[in-house]
Motif scaffolding. Structure first.
Motif, PDB file in Angstrom:
ATOM      1  N   TRP A 115       0.805  -1.231   0.000  1.00 15.15           N
ATOM      2  CA  TRP A 115       0.000   0.000   0.000  1.00 15.15           C
ATOM      3  C   TRP A 115       0.833   1.274   0.000  1.00 15.15           C
ATOM      4  O   TRP A 115       0.344   2.335  -0.397  1.00 15.15           O
ATOM      5  CB  TRP A 115      -0.924   0.007   1.224  1.00 15.15           C
ATOM      6  N   SER A 160       1.414   3.139   2.432  1.00 10.10           N
ATOM      7  CA  SER A 160       0.609   4.160   3.116  1.00 10.10           C
ATOM      8  C   SER A 160       1.484   5.196   3.820  1.00 10.10           C
ATOM      9  O   SER A 160       1.056   6.327   4.035  1.00 10.10           O
ATOM     10  CB  SER A 160      -0.368   3.504   4.088  1.00 10.10           C
ATOM     11  N   SER A 196       1.814   8.912   2.850  1.00 12.03           N
ATOM     12  CA  SER A 196       0.894   9.959   3.299  1.00 12.03           C
ATOM     13  C   SER A 196       1.287  10.407   4.697  1.00 12.03           C
ATOM     14  O   SER A 196       1.539   9.578   5.572  1.00 12.03           O
ATOM     15  CB  SER A 196      -0.535   9.422   3.344  1.00 12.03           C
ATOM     16  N   GLY A 207      -4.832   1.879   2.252  1.00 13.41           N
ATOM     17  CA  GLY A 207      -5.059   3.309   2.018  1.00 13.41           C
ATOM     18  C   GLY A 207      -6.506   3.638   1.680  1.00 13.41           C
ATOM     19  O   GLY A 207      -6.819   4.786   1.359  1.00 13.41           O
ATOM     20  N   LEU A 208      -7.367   2.629   1.725  1.00 13.10           N
ATOM     21  CA  LEU A 208      -8.788   2.805   1.386  1.00 13.10           C
ATOM     22  C   LEU A 208      -9.621   2.726   2.655  1.00 13.10           C
ATOM     23  O   LEU A 208      -9.126   2.353   3.705  1.00 13.10           O
ATOM     24  CB  LEU A 208      -9.220   1.678   0.435  1.00 13.10           C
ATOM     25  N   TYR A 229      -2.888   5.305  -6.855  1.00 16.00           N
ATOM     26  CA  TYR A 229      -3.178   6.073  -5.637  1.00 16.00           C
ATOM     27  C   TYR A 229      -1.964   6.163  -4.727  1.00 16.00           C
ATOM     28  O   TYR A 229      -1.743   7.181  -4.073  1.00 16.00           O
ATOM     29  CB  TYR A 229      -4.378   5.476  -4.883  1.00 16.00           C
ATOM     30  N   ARG A 230      -1.155   5.099  -4.707  1.00 14.49           N
ATOM     31  CA  ARG A 230       0.042   5.193  -3.855  1.00 14.49           C
ATOM     32  C   ARG A 230       1.043   6.165  -4.471  1.00 14.49           C
ATOM     33  O   ARG A 230       1.757   6.854  -3.759  1.00 14.49           O
ATOM     34  CB  ARG A 230       0.624   3.811  -3.557  1.00 14.49           C
ATOM     35  N   TRP A 259      -1.751   8.955  -1.572  1.00 11.90           N
ATOM     36  CA  TRP A 259      -3.032   8.811  -0.860  1.00 11.90           C
ATOM     37  C   TRP A 259      -3.594  10.162  -0.445  1.00 11.90           C
ATOM     38  O   TRP A 259      -4.262  10.273   0.583  1.00 11.90           O
ATOM     39  CB  TRP A 259      -2.885   7.870   0.354  1.00 11.90           C
ATOM     40  N   LEU A 306      -6.924  12.358  -5.073  1.00  9.61           N
ATOM     41  CA  LEU A 306      -7.716  11.167  -5.386  1.00  9.61           C
ATOM     42  C   LEU A 306      -9.081  11.551  -5.948  1.00  9.61           C
ATOM     43  O   LEU A 306      -9.532  11.011  -6.951  1.00  9.61           O
ATOM     44  CB  LEU A 306      -7.885  10.302  -4.126  1.00  9.61           C
TER      45      LEU A 306
END
Ligand code: 9YW
Length: 429
Positions: free
Chosen positions: A90, A92, A95, A105-106, A219-220, A224, A229
């Motif tokens: 991800w 993450s 971010s 990340g969702l 998205y990564r 994020w 997005l």
């Protein structure tokens, strides 16, 4: 021992067996981490027999909350496993809002405030209940605020999804068109691992999976960032299902705010905004609620179980509810007949995409049945609600607590000993 006492005992056993000590896994093997709406539904079931364990489930989920309020769809408390995506996939940490525990990340449908209300209201010790509520209330409020800011910046009242996984109904037929329009490029290298414990024909097809990964790859790269997005995601769908769950959760949050003496204006504003905006999803000719695909600029004219969530949220008028009930009784759509024997297929039988064993494209899911039962009772369709309860309990009695069921014969699909199936049977008994 009565049948219901036996089922309740089995359901409690499954929740105990899937308990890692810190969180309850959705199932013994297939999903070894903590999922967002699973945790909320599990907490709801736990609240029928173990309030302390229910509170713990809420607390551990909220350990994954991002600094901007988002509660992510998977929290990897124990690091990687044989489940893919692994935490590092991800990215993450790109971010600034990501927490220290690894997460996706969702997000996922926000059932949590509804579960918290049940936990609080069922507690005979209201002092302890309010202490717990004070601990989590601000976090729930921050998540709902994030939904309206990040996923409805235009103020339509209907929140949008950037990935099918956010709906919790990954390969639903209502995403088929939007996914087909994507051209996956630069897809991150990946190896699917979801078919090691479950038959391939009960899981999403390769083309869907590739698109799921393609979107995560984009998205990564965009770190994020919620604004990027919403502006750039090639998959952006104003979702009737998630919005209905959020609306119902806001009703519950408003009650919780009142019991704490917290201000209620902001929540009342969200309720008004969604009540006004949701009616735009209604299609009078079809008698159904349809999602709005913001990238195609058109409604998603697919008939799925998602349409009935307006009942759960109290968002339908009496006349709209009557149309939905009529639709539920139609054997070409959802009602049992010679082809299917159980409520509620996750997609209409009349859909060209209907596949009775493939995950969210036709099988019966017990969380959907539970939402439907609440909605039918809310609008006074008691007999139809009882029929759905009876179908749910007979599925479990004949096939155990499966992840989902083939609506034709009630045979089990996906993972076995599935936690939310157990939790929601405890709720229904
Ligand atoms: C996956 C855990 C999750 C659910 C989702 C469901 C599935 C994960 O499992 O997604 O790998 O496919 O679609 O709703 O939360 O039970």
């Amino acid at each position: 021992m009565s049948v219901s006492a036996h089922l309740a005992g089995e359901a409690q056993r499954i929740l105990r067996d899937n308990d890692t000590g810190r969180f309850i896994k959705p199932s013994p093997k297939q999903y070894p981490h903590q999922w967002n709406w699973d945790a909320a539904l599990i907490a709801l079931g736990l609240a029928t027999f173990d309030l302390e364990r229910a509170r713990a489930e809420v607390r551990t989920l909220l350990e994954g909350q991002w600094k901007d309020g988002m509660v992510p769809h998977i929290v990897y408390h124990d690091g990687p496993s044989d489940y893919f995506p692994t935490p590092d996939f991800w990215r993450s940490e790109r971010s600034a809002a990501a927490p220290s525990v690894p997460t996706s990340g969702l997000t996922q449908p926000p059932v949590l405030a509804t579960a918290v209300r049940a936990i609080v209201e069922r507690d005979p010790d209201q002092g302890a209940a309010l202490t717990f509520l004070r601990e989590v209330y601000g976090k729930l409020l921050a998540w709902h605020r994030w939904f309206y800011a990040a996923r409805d910046p235009e103020g339509s009242g209907v929140v949008a999804l950037i990935h099918p996984w956010e709906s919790g109904m990954d390969n639903s037929t209502r995403f088929t068109g939007a996914l087909a329009r994507l051209t996956p490029t630069d897809v991150p290298t990946f190896r699917r691992r979801d078919q090691q414990h479950v038959a391939a024909d009960e899981r999403p097809v390769a083309g869907d999976y590739e698109r799921f990964m393609y979107l995560i790859g984009l998205y990564r790269d965009w770190r994020w960032d919620p604004e990027a997005l919403f502006e750039r995601a090639p998959f952006l769908i104003r979702d009737a299902f998630t919005t209905a769950i959020l609306h119902r959760a806001n009703e519950d949050l408003l009650e919780l705010a009142t019991s704490l003496g917290e201000p209620t204006e902001e929540i009342a504003g969200w309720l008004a905004r969604t009540r006004a905006g949701y009616s735009a999803l209604w299609d009078e000719a079809a008698g159904l609620y349809f999602d709005l695909d913001l990238r195609a600029g058109a409604p998603v004219r697919e008939d799925t179980c998602a349409t009935f969530l307006a009942l759960y949220a109290g968002l339908a008028s009496e006349a709209q509810a009557a149309r939905l009930a009529e639709h539920l009784r139609d054997p070409d759509a959802y009602a049992p007949d010679a082809r299917t024997r159980f409520y509620l297929p996750s997609a209409a039988k009349s859909s060209p995409y209907f596949e009775p064993r493939r995950y969210w494209r036709g099988p019966v899911w017990l969380n959907i049945n539970w939402f439907l039962v609440q909605g039918l009772r809310r609008y006074g369709y008691a007999a139809l609600a009882e029929r759905v309860v009876n179908d749910t309990l007979s599925l479990v009695a004949r096939s155990g607590f499966a992840e989902y069921y083939d609506p034709r014969d009630g045979s089990p699909c996906g993972a076995r000993d599935f936690s939310w199936s157990a939790a929601l049977v405890l709720e229904l008994l």
